[in-house]
Write a protein that holds these residues in place. Structure first.
Motif, PDB file in Angstrom:
ATOM      1  N   LYS A  55       0.545  -1.238   0.091  1.00 39.15           N
ATOM      2  CA  LYS A  55       0.691  -0.055   0.603  1.00 39.15           C
ATOM      3  C   LYS A  55       0.889   1.177   0.152  1.00 39.15           C
ATOM      4  CE  LYS A  55      -4.501  -1.406   1.046  1.00 39.15           C
ATOM      5  NZ  LYS A  55      -4.631  -3.119   0.010  1.00 39.15           N
ATOM      6  N   GLU A  59      -3.929   5.128   0.108  1.00 42.57           N
ATOM      7  CA  GLU A  59      -4.118   3.853  -0.068  1.00 42.57           C
ATOM      8  C   GLU A  59      -4.930   3.351   1.908  1.00 42.57           C
ATOM      9  OE1 GLU A  59      -3.564   2.043  -3.880  1.00 42.57           O
ATOM     10  OE2 GLU A  59      -1.763   1.169  -2.034  1.00 42.57           O
ATOM     11  N   GLU A  60      -6.074   2.272   1.890  1.00 42.51           N
ATOM     12  CA  GLU A  60      -6.466   1.773   2.765  1.00 42.51           C
ATOM     13  C   GLU A  60      -6.672   0.387   3.317  1.00 42.51           C
ATOM     14  OE1 GLU A  60     -11.040   3.377   3.616  1.00 42.51           O
ATOM     15  OE2 GLU A  60     -10.041   5.623   3.788  1.00 42.51           O
ATOM     16  N   ALA A  61      -6.639  -0.403   4.021  1.00 43.20           N
ATOM     17  CA  ALA A  61      -6.808  -1.608   4.305  1.00 43.20           C
ATOM     18  C   ALA A  61      -8.445  -1.811   5.663  1.00 43.20           C
ATOM     19  CB  ALA A  61      -5.559  -2.414   4.688  1.00 43.20           C
ATOM     20  N   ARG A  96      -5.987   4.393   6.960  1.00 37.16           N
ATOM     21  CA  ARG A  96      -5.233   4.775   5.305  1.00 37.16           C
ATOM     22  C   ARG A  96      -3.985   5.152   6.202  1.00 37.16           C
ATOM     23  NH1 ARG A  96      -5.444   9.754   5.341  1.00 37.16           N
ATOM     24  NH2 ARG A  96      -7.416  10.151   7.406  1.00 37.16           N
TER      25      ARG A  96
END
Length: 129
Positions: A55, A59-61, A96
């Motif tokens: 990432k 970007e997010e997870a 994030r």
């Protein structure tokens, strides 16, 4: 080009947790960014860290956290994450990526020493025991 997260990177994250109750606020946002060094656990990358690999900032997870699964998901990071989470699962955790930089040797050593001192059952007040 932003740096993609790799092992031994110092990563700063914004943490959001959505409680499972429909009448609860939609997002509980940790006001303090979480900073971790990825890949320091003795078991290798945790499932949470695996979600972060590759990432880039912005970007997010997302990880669904079920009762009894937090330690398996977060491993050695549980003590760092606990202050940023709702009291107890179930909840959905969204992070994030704010930044990713190569951790310097001093940061790695300091973090490893802190992890060793805690051990998850130390009554140090971290809340992970």
């Amino acid at each position: 080009m932003p740096r993609a997260i790799q092992p031994l990177d110092k990563v700063q994250l914004a943490v959001y947790a959505s409680p499972p109750h429909p009448d609860a606020p939609s997002d509980i946002v940790s006001e303090t960014p979480l900073t971790i060094i990825v890949g320091l656990g003795v078991e290798g990358l945790t499932p949470f860290e695996q979600q972060l690999m590759g990432k880039v900032p912005g970007e997010e997870a997302t990880v669904a956290v079920q009762p009894g699964a937090a330690m398996r998901l977060f491993g050695h990071l549980q003590c760092d994450l606990t202050p940023h989470l709702p009291a107890a699962p179930p909840f959905e955790l969204r992070v994030r990526v704010l930044s990713a930089t190569k951790a310097d040797n001093g940061e790695v050593v300091k973090t490893m020493a802190r992890m060793t001192a805690c051990g998850g059952d130390c009554d140090c007040g971290c809340g992970c025991g």
